[in-house]
Design a protein around this motif. Structure first.
Motif, PDB file in Angstrom:
ATOM      1  N   ASN A   1     127.168  30.481 101.001  1.00  0.00           N
ATOM      2  CA  ASN A   1     127.841  30.613  99.696  1.00  0.00           C
ATOM      3  C   ASN A   1     129.483  30.728 100.107  1.00  0.00           C
ATOM      4  O   ASN A   1     130.188  30.388  99.066  1.00  0.00           O
ATOM      5  CB  ASN A   1     127.510  32.261  99.340  1.00  0.00           C
ATOM      6  N   ARG A   2     129.870  31.179 101.206  1.00  0.00           N
ATOM      7  CA  ARG A   2     131.322  31.254 101.393  1.00  0.00           C
ATOM      8  C   ARG A   2     131.816  29.732 101.364  1.00  0.00           C
ATOM      9  O   ARG A   2     132.883  29.438 100.551  1.00  0.00           O
ATOM     10  CB  ARG A   2     131.680  31.790 102.653  1.00  0.00           C
ATOM     11  N   GLN A   3     130.829  28.704 101.690  1.00  0.00           N
ATOM     12  CA  GLN A   3     131.551  27.526 101.902  1.00  0.00           C
ATOM     13  C   GLN A   3     131.376  26.853 100.326  1.00  0.00           C
ATOM     14  O   GLN A   3     132.402  26.008  99.905  1.00  0.00           O
ATOM     15  CB  GLN A   3     130.353  26.444 102.657  1.00  0.00           C
ATOM     16  N   LEU A   4     130.536  27.230  99.747  1.00  0.00           N
ATOM     17  CA  LEU A   4     130.284  26.658  98.365  1.00  0.00           C
ATOM     18  C   LEU A   4     131.696  27.234  97.554  1.00  0.00           C
ATOM     19  O   LEU A   4     131.935  26.751  96.769  1.00  0.00           O
ATOM     20  CB  LEU A   4     129.007  27.256  97.757  1.00  0.00           C
ATOM     21  N   HIS A   5     131.753  28.639  97.560  1.00  0.00           N
ATOM     22  CA  HIS A   5     133.047  29.173  96.810  1.00  0.00           C
ATOM     23  C   HIS A   5     134.397  28.360  97.138  1.00  0.00           C
ATOM     24  O   HIS A   5     134.934  28.364  96.562  1.00  0.00           O
ATOM     25  CB  HIS A   5     132.937  30.570  97.049  1.00  0.00           C
ATOM     26  N   ALA A   6     134.481  28.091  98.574  1.00  0.00           N
ATOM     27  CA  ALA A   6     135.771  27.586  99.249  1.00  0.00           C
ATOM     28  C   ALA A   6     135.625  26.141  98.287  1.00  0.00           C
ATOM     29  O   ALA A   6     136.652  25.802  97.887  1.00  0.00           O
ATOM     30  CB  ALA A   6     135.656  27.278 100.536  1.00  0.00           C
ATOM     31  N   GLN A   7     134.935  25.535  98.219  1.00  0.00           N
ATOM     32  CA  GLN A   7     134.831  24.174  97.772  1.00  0.00           C
ATOM     33  C   GLN A   7     134.834  23.957  96.207  1.00  0.00           C
ATOM     34  O   GLN A   7     135.801  23.412  95.423  1.00  0.00           O
ATOM     35  CB  GLN A   7     133.506  23.410  98.030  1.00  0.00           C
ATOM     36  N   GLN A   8     134.399  25.329  95.549  1.00  0.00           N
ATOM     37  CA  GLN A   8     134.612  25.073  93.989  1.00  0.00           C
ATOM     38  C   GLN A   8     135.889  25.550  93.589  1.00  0.00           C
ATOM     39  O   GLN A   8     136.654  25.188  92.836  1.00  0.00           O
ATOM     40  CB  GLN A   8     133.748  26.443  93.323  1.00  0.00           C
ATOM     41  N   LEU A   9     136.497  26.474  94.578  1.00  0.00           N
ATOM     42  CA  LEU A   9     138.162  26.860  94.363  1.00  0.00           C
ATOM     43  C   LEU A   9     139.125  25.572  94.683  1.00  0.00           C
ATOM     44  O   LEU A   9     139.792  25.484  93.839  1.00  0.00           O
ATOM     45  CB  LEU A   9     138.437  28.243  95.364  1.00  0.00           C
ATOM     46  N   GLU A  10     138.607  24.879  95.716  1.00  0.00           N
ATOM     47  CA  GLU A  10     139.456  23.713  95.888  1.00  0.00           C
ATOM     48  C   GLU A  10     139.367  22.798  94.675  1.00  0.00           C
ATOM     49  O   GLU A  10     140.239  21.890  94.195  1.00  0.00           O
ATOM     50  CB  GLU A  10     138.990  23.002  97.037  1.00  0.00           C
ATOM     51  N   ARG A  11     138.083  22.527  94.193  1.00  0.00           N
ATOM     52  CA  ARG A  11     137.985  21.793  92.903  1.00  0.00           C
ATOM     53  C   ARG A  11     138.571  22.133  91.787  1.00  0.00           C
ATOM     54  O   ARG A  11     139.296  21.386  90.996  1.00  0.00           O
ATOM     55  CB  ARG A  11     136.489  21.621  92.659  1.00  0.00           C
ATOM     56  N   LEU A  12     138.621  23.433  91.535  1.00  0.00           N
ATOM     57  CA  LEU A  12     139.474  23.812  90.643  1.00  0.00           C
ATOM     58  C   LEU A  12     140.856  23.728  90.450  1.00  0.00           C
ATOM     59  O   LEU A  12     141.612  23.408  89.571  1.00  0.00           O
ATOM     60  CB  LEU A  12     139.139  25.441  90.195  1.00  0.00           C
ATOM     61  N   ARG A  13     141.295  23.970  91.857  1.00  0.00           N
ATOM     62  CA  ARG A  13     142.878  23.796  92.130  1.00  0.00           C
ATOM     63  C   ARG A  13     143.112  22.164  92.034  1.00  0.00           C
ATOM     64  O   ARG A  13     144.320  21.871  91.728  1.00  0.00           O
ATOM     65  CB  ARG A  13     143.090  24.232  93.625  1.00  0.00           C
ATOM     66  N   THR A  14     142.617  21.278  92.375  1.00  0.00           N
ATOM     67  CA  THR A  14     142.668  19.853  92.123  1.00  0.00           C
ATOM     68  C   THR A  14     142.483  19.783  90.672  1.00  0.00           C
ATOM     69  O   THR A  14     143.337  18.847  90.088  1.00  0.00           O
ATOM     70  CB  THR A  14     141.579  19.141  92.913  1.00  0.00           C
ATOM     71  N   GLU A  15     141.593  20.243  89.954  1.00  0.00           N
ATOM     72  CA  GLU A  15     141.593  19.990  88.540  1.00  0.00           C
ATOM     73  C   GLU A  15     142.854  20.378  87.447  1.00  0.00           C
ATOM     74  O   GLU A  15     143.492  19.798  86.959  1.00  0.00           O
ATOM     75  CB  GLU A  15     140.409  20.548  87.771  1.00  0.00           C
TER      76      GLU A  15
END
Length: 124
Positions: free
Chosen positions: A26-40
């Motif tokens: 879950n920690r890895q998933l949230h980090a990936q989602q945060l990075e995706r949102l930052r990129t968007e």
């Protein structure tokens, strides 16, 4: 070892291992989602950082909207105002009707400068 105790230990170890694996995934998933949102929303994050930079300049607690608009080009006025609010800024109007912005975190500094100016003016 008693079979009941062994069963409890096995259950406990299984729960700890399963919980740990679940936590890490879950920690890895949230980090990936945060990075995706930052990129968007990279443009908006960069604009907020730039606004914070201009409003954090040690020599100026306030910046006029015109100066901010000049340095943060490419945004409509209302969109730029939303960016400034997300950056932690508040809007004020001067006596001439011009729009000025300052970081809320620098309000104490602004008040201290205002008090110092009033004391100097009163001393003259």
């Amino acid at each position: 070892m008693d079979p009941i105790v062994a069963g409890l230990l096995a259950t406990l170890v299984g729960a700890i291992v399963g919980g740990g694996v679940s936590f890490l995934l879950n920690r890895q998933l949230h980090a990936q989602q945060l990075e995706r949102l930052r990129t968007e929303h990279k443009t908006e994050f960069a604009a907020e950082d730039t606004a914070r930079h201009f409003l954090s300049h040690r020599g100026y607690t306030d910046r006029s909207f015109d100066v901010l608009r000049k340095h943060l080009g490419g945004f409509e006025d209302d969109e730029l105002r939303r960016i400034l609010v997300r950056a932690g800024a508040v809007r004020t109007y001067r006596d001439d009707g011009s729009e000025w912005w300052r970081l809320l975190s620098r309000m104490d500094e602004y008040i201290e400068q205002k008090v110092r100016r009033a004391e100097v003016t009163a001393a003259d």
